[in-house]
Design a protein around this motif. Structure first.
Motif, short mmCIF file in Angstrom:
data_model
loop_
_atom_site.label_atom_id
_atom_site.label_comp_id
_atom_site.label_asym_id
_atom_site.label_seq_id
_atom_site.Cartn_x
_atom_site.Cartn_y
_atom_site.Cartn_z
N GLY A 46 18.47 18.19 95.92
CA GLY A 46 17.86 19.39 95.86
C GLY A 46 18.49 20.31 96.08
O GLY A 46 19.24 20.84 95.51
N VAL A 47 19.67 20.35 98.09
CA VAL A 47 19.93 20.86 98.13
C VAL A 47 21.52 21.86 97.53
O VAL A 47 21.99 22.23 96.67
CB VAL A 47 19.72 20.91 99.43
CG1 VAL A 47 20.94 21.81 100.34
CG2 VAL A 47 18.86 20.90 100.27
N ASP A 48 22.27 19.54 96.88
CA ASP A 48 23.60 19.92 96.54
C ASP A 48 23.21 20.68 95.41
O ASP A 48 24.71 20.90 94.57
CB ASP A 48 24.17 17.93 96.20
CG ASP A 48 24.09 18.10 97.71
OD1 ASP A 48 24.02 18.71 99.06
OD2 ASP A 48 24.23 16.62 98.08
N ALA A 49 22.03 20.44 94.13
CA ALA A 49 21.91 20.74 92.59
C ALA A 49 21.92 22.36 93.01
O ALA A 49 23.00 22.95 91.93
CB ALA A 49 20.43 20.37 92.98
N MET A 50 20.68 22.69 93.27
CA MET A 50 20.90 24.64 93.65
C MET A 50 22.12 25.21 94.39
O MET A 50 22.78 25.69 93.70
CB MET A 50 20.60 24.52 95.26
CG MET A 50 18.34 24.41 94.62
SD MET A 50 17.33 24.42 96.06
CE MET A 50 17.23 26.71 95.81
N ARG A 51 22.98 24.38 94.55
CA ARG A 51 24.84 24.99 95.67
C ARG A 51 25.26 25.07 94.81
O ARG A 51 26.37 25.56 94.32
CB ARG A 51 24.21 23.82 97.00
CG ARG A 51 24.47 24.39 98.47
CD ARG A 51 24.79 23.99 98.92
NE ARG A 51 24.01 23.41 100.91
CZ ARG A 51 24.22 22.88 101.71
NH1 ARG A 51 24.37 21.68 101.18
NH2 ARG A 51 23.67 23.36 102.45
N SER A 52 25.55 23.64 93.72
CA SER A 52 26.11 23.18 92.86
C SER A 52 25.91 24.28 91.67
O SER A 52 26.49 24.04 90.45
CB SER A 52 26.51 22.27 92.51
OG SER A 52 25.66 21.47 92.06
N GLY A 53 24.78 25.24 91.47
CA GLY A 53 24.12 25.62 90.19
C GLY A 53 23.59 24.14 88.84
O GLY A 53 23.83 25.15 87.51
N ALA A 62 10.32 15.47 90.46
CA ALA A 62 9.33 15.11 91.95
C ALA A 62 11.08 16.24 92.82
O ALA A 62 9.84 17.30 93.83
CB ALA A 62 9.45 13.63 92.38
N ILE A 63 11.77 16.53 93.01
CA ILE A 63 12.94 17.33 93.20
C ILE A 63 12.38 18.36 93.14
O ILE A 63 12.30 19.37 93.74
CB ILE A 63 14.38 16.91 93.69
CG1 ILE A 63 14.43 15.37 93.69
CG2 ILE A 63 14.65 17.87 94.05
CD1 ILE A 63 15.87 15.03 93.63
N CYS A 64 12.43 18.41 91.42
CA CYS A 64 11.54 20.14 91.41
C CYS A 64 10.75 21.11 91.87
O CYS A 64 10.35 21.76 91.92
CB CYS A 64 12.10 20.16 89.53
SG CYS A 64 13.67 20.11 88.90
#
Length: 244
Positions: A46-53, A62-64
């Motif tokens: 989730g952290v990586d997805a937020m950083r990369s947009g 579940a991550i959301c």
């Protein structure tokens, strides 16, 4: 720089480290208490997805849910927390707190869409009566009221975010911790029972949350410094008591 600098944060990428620090705190407390973390989300994804947009619809629900729970809990944490403290403190932070809530809710919204993620309701002093009076009314010092407020609200924050992130938190322990903490931090109980003391010592590791937010976002905030000092001293005191 100051705490007001946080109001510049707008995007999911801006809040990636914010979510990471909260998730690491949840993981730490759960590990310290030996809670079942089998279903704990892979928050690093989730952290990586937020950083990369990356858009939320590309993530595991579940991550959301975990991201939304963390941000929404932080969004509504500060205003009730301030209610436990003197009026001058509450009024001085009311504007920034409400704007911060707006920002956090806005970033959380895409992650909670279609998931019905609940927003926690944190206790107000009127919900926490000791001998028929709001708990803070038994205390006069600012530090004592701050520690009391954190002892109750960080428990509620952790339970909400942990459960929404897949961690099982025993309800009996939660209820006992709430009851004992109210009595202990208002001077109506001499000590905490061993497991509750261990739980609170782990929860007071939110001094690390404060320290890391201050460092990662380059705040150099005097206010954050005061918060960290209060929390760290209480954590260390509880840890010493546990060793005796």
């Amino acid at each position: 720089m100051s705490v007001l600098s946080l109001l510049r944060l707008r995007t999911a990428a801006d809040f990636a480290d914010w979510y990471r620090i909260g998730a690491e705190y949840v993981e730490y407390v759960a590990d310290e208490m030996g809670f079942d973390t089998t279903d704990f989300v892979a928050y690093e994804t989730g952290v990586d997805a937020m950083r990369s947009g990356r858009p939320p619809n590309e993530l595991d629900p579940a991550i959301c849910r975990s991201i939304a729970a963390d941000l929404l809990a932080d969004a509504v944490f500060s205003e009730p927390f301030c209610e436990w403290l003197p009026v001058w403190y509450e009024l001085s932070l009311l504007g920034p707190v409400r704007y911060g809530e707006y920002r956090l809710r806005r970033v959380a919204a895409p992650y909670s869409r279609d998931l019905a993620v609940s927003v926690p309701r944190f206790s107000s002093p009127g919900d926490a009566l000791v001998d028929g009076r709001p708990a803070p009314s038994h205390l006069s010092g600012f530090r004592e009221r701050f520690v009391l407020a954190d002892a109750i609200l960080h428990l509620e924050w952790f339970v909400h975010v942990a459960r929404e992130s897949g961690i099982s938190v025993p309800q009996a322990l939660v209820e006992r911790t709430h009851e004992e903490s109210l009595a202990y931090y208002t001077g109506h109980r001499e000590s905490l029972s061993p497991r509750v003391r261990r739980f609170q010592a782990a929860l007071f590791a939110d001094d690390e949350w404060v320290r890391e937010i201050d460092a990662v976002y380059g705040l150099n905030s005097a206010l954050f410094g005061v918060w960290e000092r209060f929390l760290r001293k209480e954590r260390q005191r509880l840890e010493r008591a546990a060793r005796e």
